[in-house]
Design a protein around this motif. Structure first.
Motif, PDB file in Angstrom:
ATOM      1  N   MET A   1       0.840  -1.191   0.000  1.00  0.00           N
ATOM      2  CA  MET A   1       0.000   0.000   0.000  1.00  0.00           C
ATOM      3  C   MET A   1       0.878   1.245   0.000  1.00  0.00           C
ATOM      4  O   MET A   1       1.772   1.396   0.825  1.00  0.00           O
ATOM      5  N   THR A   2       0.616   2.143  -0.931  1.00  0.00           N
ATOM      6  CA  THR A   2       1.393   3.373  -0.995  1.00  0.00           C
ATOM      7  C   THR A   2       0.586   4.580  -0.576  1.00  0.00           C
ATOM      8  O   THR A   2       1.146   5.646  -0.334  1.00  0.00           O
ATOM      9  N   ASP A   3      -0.753   4.461  -0.517  1.00  0.00           N
ATOM     10  CA  ASP A   3      -1.615   5.573  -0.152  1.00  0.00           C
ATOM     11  C   ASP A   3      -1.545   5.779   1.349  1.00  0.00           C
ATOM     12  O   ASP A   3      -1.957   4.923   2.133  1.00  0.00           O
ATOM     13  N   LEU A   4      -1.021   6.936   1.779  1.00  0.00           N
ATOM     14  CA  LEU A   4      -0.890   7.204   3.198  1.00  0.00           C
ATOM     15  C   LEU A   4      -1.980   8.153   3.687  1.00  0.00           C
ATOM     16  O   LEU A   4      -1.797   8.912   4.625  1.00  0.00           O
ATOM     17  N   ASP A   5      -3.135   8.106   3.038  1.00  0.00           N
ATOM     18  CA  ASP A   5      -4.301   8.820   3.519  1.00  0.00           C
ATOM     19  C   ASP A   5      -4.735   8.232   4.862  1.00  0.00           C
ATOM     20  O   ASP A   5      -4.831   7.008   5.022  1.00  0.00           O
ATOM     21  N   ALA A   6      -5.009   9.101   5.844  1.00  0.00           N
ATOM     22  CA  ALA A   6      -5.285   8.641   7.198  1.00  0.00           C
ATOM     23  C   ALA A   6      -6.502   7.715   7.257  1.00  0.00           C
ATOM     24  O   ALA A   6      -6.495   6.701   7.969  1.00  0.00           O
ATOM     25  N   THR A   7      -7.541   8.037   6.509  1.00  0.00           N
ATOM     26  CA  THR A   7      -8.746   7.212   6.537  1.00  0.00           C
ATOM     27  C   THR A   7      -8.480   5.832   5.948  1.00  0.00           C
ATOM     28  O   THR A   7      -8.909   4.809   6.500  1.00  0.00           O
ATOM     29  N   THR A   8      -7.736   5.776   4.859  1.00  0.00           N
ATOM     30  CA  THR A   8      -7.399   4.488   4.241  1.00  0.00           C
ATOM     31  C   THR A   8      -6.551   3.643   5.189  1.00  0.00           C
ATOM     32  O   THR A   8      -6.768   2.431   5.330  1.00  0.00           O
ATOM     33  N   LEU A   9      -5.597   4.291   5.834  1.00  0.00           N
ATOM     34  CA  LEU A   9      -4.736   3.566   6.771  1.00  0.00           C
ATOM     35  C   LEU A   9      -5.523   3.083   7.983  1.00  0.00           C
ATOM     36  O   LEU A   9      -5.294   1.969   8.476  1.00  0.00           O
ATOM     37  N   ARG A  10      -6.456   3.901   8.466  1.00  0.00           N
ATOM     38  CA  ARG A  10      -7.268   3.471   9.608  1.00  0.00           C
ATOM     39  C   ARG A  10      -8.143   2.287   9.229  1.00  0.00           C
ATOM     40  O   ARG A  10      -8.310   1.341  10.020  1.00  0.00           O
ATOM     41  N   ASP A  11      -8.687   2.306   8.029  1.00  0.00           N
ATOM     42  CA  ASP A  11      -9.498   1.168   7.579  1.00  0.00           C
ATOM     43  C   ASP A  11      -8.653  -0.105   7.510  1.00  0.00           C
ATOM     44  O   ASP A  11      -9.110  -1.189   7.898  1.00  0.00           O
ATOM     45  N   ALA A  12      -7.409   0.028   7.017  1.00  0.00           N
ATOM     46  CA  ALA A  12      -6.515  -1.130   6.959  1.00  0.00           C
ATOM     47  C   ALA A  12      -6.194  -1.625   8.367  1.00  0.00           C
ATOM     48  O   ALA A  12      -6.159  -2.840   8.620  1.00  0.00           O
ATOM     49  N   TYR A  13      -5.969  -0.699   9.273  1.00  0.00           N
ATOM     50  CA  TYR A  13      -5.698  -1.063  10.673  1.00  0.00           C
ATOM     51  C   TYR A  13      -6.877  -1.828  11.260  1.00  0.00           C
ATOM     52  O   TYR A  13      -6.708  -2.897  11.863  1.00  0.00           O
ATOM     53  N   ASP A  14      -8.091  -1.278  11.111  1.00  0.00           N
ATOM     54  CA  ASP A  14      -9.273  -1.939  11.662  1.00  0.00           C
ATOM     55  C   ASP A  14      -9.471  -3.324  11.052  1.00  0.00           C
ATOM     56  O   ASP A  14      -9.782  -4.293  11.751  1.00  0.00           O
ATOM     57  N   ARG A  15      -9.271  -3.421   9.758  1.00  0.00           N
ATOM     58  CA  ARG A  15      -9.552  -4.664   9.042  1.00  0.00           C
ATOM     59  C   ARG A  15      -8.517  -5.745   9.344  1.00  0.00           C
ATOM     60  O   ARG A  15      -8.859  -6.928   9.487  1.00  0.00           O
ATOM     61  N   GLN A  16      -7.252  -5.354   9.479  1.00  0.00           N
ATOM     62  CA  GLN A  16      -6.180  -6.349   9.593  1.00  0.00           C
ATOM     63  C   GLN A  16      -5.696  -6.593  11.022  1.00  0.00           C
ATOM     64  O   GLN A  16      -5.217  -7.696  11.313  1.00  0.00           O
ATOM     65  N   LEU A  17      -5.770  -5.594  11.883  1.00  0.00           N
ATOM     66  CA  LEU A  17      -5.180  -5.741  13.222  1.00  0.00           C
ATOM     67  C   LEU A  17      -6.206  -5.875  14.348  1.00  0.00           C
ATOM     68  O   LEU A  17      -5.828  -6.203  15.468  1.00  0.00           O
TER      69      LEU A  17
END
Length: 265
Positions: free
Chosen positions: A1-17
């Motif tokens: 993932m190269t997109d460091l948009d905060a919302t995208t990263l938070r979604d990845a955090y919620d989904r994966q961690l």
């Protein structure tokens, strides 16, 4: 993932961690489900309550879930932490936890950064300081003693927890200490979360006399290089106010906050 948009990263955090469940589960640790909640017992000096979301629970049903956890740990005579995130729903969840006797501790900021640029750097340490990857119990006890001295609170339980994690799967975690001679200057560890693109960084505490000399930054860089070797693309840290500015300068992005709400019988 190269997109460091905060919302995208938070979604990845919620989904994966989330929920934050040890994998593999160390000996002596119990993982139980209670509706949308996952309850972990035996991993640390207190129980731990984690979830991806609460499935839309509100009102009396949510209060009953919270009270059920409190009463279970009251019966055990053991403290328990409910890890509350700033974007959790419902909006009055913190109020309901306080009403049930859970007390908030200091909040931290969840930050996420891309591994590749971090791993491209070379750790730079002050003269006389070296980094060493450790797994022996004697070194884990030295780290816990340093953390106890720096924080002013008993951190001996960390040695027990890390030892159990290493015994369960030595490839799932790497503990790194920075030392000058026989003195532990700083320490941190990295977990390689299975079936995700994430590595999570923990610890990082540094003795006051060694701060502002690049030790913490070197620990971050070294752990990023370890994570890159395992094909991780994102790093996550629960950042204290002291470490957040350093991490942001390294490219980490704040995505939410987290506050431990603790019930102590």
């Amino acid at each position: 993932m190269t997109d460091l948009d905060a919302t995208t990263l938070r979604d990845a955090y919620d989904r994966q961690l989330r929920p934050d469940v040890p994998n593999p589960v160390p000996d002596g640790v119990t993982v139980e489900r209670d509706g949308p909640l996952t309850r972990i017992v035996g991993l640390d000096h207190r129980g731990f309550l984690t979830y991806r979301d609460l499935g839309g629970l509100t009102g009396d049903e949510l209060d009953a879930l919270i009270v059920r956890q409190r009463e279970l740990f009251r019966a055990r005579g053991e403290a328990v932490e409910w890890k509350l995130f700033g974007h959790d729903q419902p909006a009055d969840l913190a109020d309901r936890l306080r009403a049930a006797g859970f007390v908030p501790e200091d909040p931290e900021t969840v930050v996420v950064g891309a591994i590749a640029p971090l791993a491209a750097a070379v750790p730079v340490l002050p003269d006389g300081v070296r980094l060493r990857e450790v797994a022996d119990r004697a070194d884990l006890d030295r780290i816990a003693a340093m953390l106890t001295e720096v924080s002013g609170a008993d951190r001996s339980h960390l040695a027990d927890g890390l030892a159990r994690e290493i015994a369960a799967d030595p490839q799932s975690v790497t503990v790194v200490l920075a030392e000058a001679g026989e003195t532990v200057v700083a320490a941190g560890w990295v977990r390689y979360v299975p079936d995700t693109g994430f590595a999570t960084f923990w610890g990082g505490s540094t003795r006051p006399q060694w701060r502002r000399r690049g030790v913490y930054r070197a620990l971050v860089t070294h752990r990023a290089r370890l994570a890159a070797q395992r094909d991780r693309t994102l790093a996550q840290v629960d950042a204290l106010p002291t470490s957040r500015p350093i991490l942001e300068r390294l490219g980490f992005v704040p995505v939410t906050t987290t506050t431990p709400y603790v019930y102590t019988p």
